[in-house]
Scaffold this active site. Structure first.
Site, PDB file in Angstrom:
ATOM      1  N   ALA A   1       0.848  -1.196   0.000  1.00  0.00           N
ATOM      2  CA  ALA A   1       0.000   0.000   0.000  1.00  0.00           C
ATOM      3  C   ALA A   1       0.884   1.246   0.000  1.00  0.00           C
ATOM      4  O   ALA A   1       2.104   1.148   0.147  1.00  0.00           O
ATOM      5  CB  ALA A   1      -0.900   0.000   1.236  1.00  0.00           C
ATOM      6  N   LYS A   2       0.210   2.374  -0.151  1.00  0.00           N
ATOM      7  CA  LYS A   2       0.900   3.673  -0.181  1.00  0.00           C
ATOM      8  C   LYS A   2       1.916   3.828   0.943  1.00  0.00           C
ATOM      9  O   LYS A   2       2.976   4.416   0.753  1.00  0.00           O
ATOM     10  CB  LYS A   2      -0.136   4.788  -0.018  1.00  0.00           C
ATOM     11  CG  LYS A   2      -0.750   5.272  -1.293  1.00  0.00           C
ATOM     12  CD  LYS A   2      -1.349   6.679  -1.062  1.00  0.00           C
ATOM     13  CE  LYS A   2      -2.170   7.117  -2.255  1.00  0.00           C
ATOM     14  NZ  LYS A   2      -3.590   6.805  -2.123  1.00  0.00           N
TER      15      LYS A   2
END
Ligand code: GLU
Length: 316
Positions: A256-257
């Site tokens: 994820a980010k």
């Protein structure tokens, strides 16, 4: 329940059938999404199948189509191609409605008036899988249904529509996991907010473009039996599945980010090229010096796929 994997199919000339990649346009594709897309494309192409790209935009803010266009561009940048136009799931409403009406007319659907809380709190059979619908609204009489609708009206909600499943489990074939038997419950066909459920849409839309091979991340493996059962009920092809490992960050959580520069665009902003990103994806598949998706198509052996999650090490 898993049994030993079936041997991966060998490249062979075929004329029918198709694979697909079906991203939800909720943001830019990260390395894990991109690897899954490359694998879906390579598996389809090596078996002579057509390949399609479908944007699953039923449940996103459709006033902002840029996210989907960026995904399309990113996939092209890695060397993927597809047959025909990109399919937009949001334009497939008529076909979804036909399938739902068909199930309703055959007595295979019913309205559900339960709230999320009620479903979580309901007593269920000792061995029913977590989250499975306990069947509360399955066998209500007309008076109880009227009361259910009235209650929905007070809550300013519409009832959801559920499948009246006639089985408890269904078995699918997965190229990597082998024979997989999983639970089938009375899954939602149309949600209370009117949106067609993913499980219904995916089956109808895959069938419409001749998909007989579904390659996607293995967090969806447990959905495959219920989707294949729906395909059976609708009289369409039950695809062969090919669930591939998710990508995770260094801490083992889904990529994820928070893991940094994880998208193609992030990598390009750091000075990398699509070929550099493909090299990274290729390396995770045991293909050296990859520069484009075609190198995976030509040199990747499906039988060598590591079933463990892909740990993305961005320092490397
Ligand atoms: N749209 C789903 C996702 O992005 C994938 C659905 C599928 O491949 O069946 O997770």
């Amino acid at each position: 329940m898993l049994s030993s994997p079936v041997p991966p199919d060998e490249p062979s000339p075929r004329t029918a059938g198709a694979g697909r990649y079906a991203p939800s346009p909720s943001g830019d594709l990260h390395l894990g999404n991109l690897r899954t897309a490359v694998l879906a494309w390579a598996l389809a192409r090596r078996s002579g199948r057509a390949f399609h790209l479908r944007i699953e935009d039923l449940d996103v803010d459709r006033s902002r189509p840029e996210a989907a266009h960026r995904q399309v561009e990113d996939l092209r940048a890695l060397g993927l191609d597809w047959d025909g136009e990109v399919v937009w799931q949001s334009e497939r409403g008529a076909a979804h409605d036909v399938a739902i009406t068909d199930l309703q007319e055959r007595g295979l659907a019913y309205e559900c008036y339960c709230t999320r809380r009620e479903i979580l709190d309901a007593p269920r059979a000792p061995h029913s899988p977590p989250g499975a619908y306990p069947g509360t609204c399955r066998d209500l009489d007309p008076v109880q249904r009227e009361a259910g609708r009235a209650r929905m009206g007070e809550l300013h909600r519409e009832p959801a529509l559920r499948l009246r499943s006639e089985v408890a489990t269904w078995t699918v074939q997965d190229l990597f996991a082998g024979e997989v038997t999983g639970a089938v419950d009375d899954l939602v066909l149309r949600r209370g907010d009117g949106v067609v459920a993913y499980n219904l849409a995916v089956v109808v839309d895959d069938a419409a473009i001749g998909v007989d091979q579904v390659c996607r991340a293995d967090d969806l493996l447990s959905s495959a039996p219920r989707q294949a059962y729906l395909a059976h009920l609708l009289g369409v092809t039950q695809p062969e599945y090919a669930h591939v490992p998710l990508a995770v960050g260094p801490e083992g959580r889904r990529l994820a980010k928070r893991d940094g520069a994880v998208t193609l665009r992030d990598r390009i902003a750091l000075g990398e090229t699509p070929a550099d990103v493909m090299r990274r994806i290729g390396a995770s598949l045991g293909v050296d010096d990859c520069r484009t998706a075609r190198d995976v198509l030509e040199h990747w052996e499906p039988g060598t796929l590591d079933p463990a999650p892909w740990v993305v090490d961005l320092a490397g």
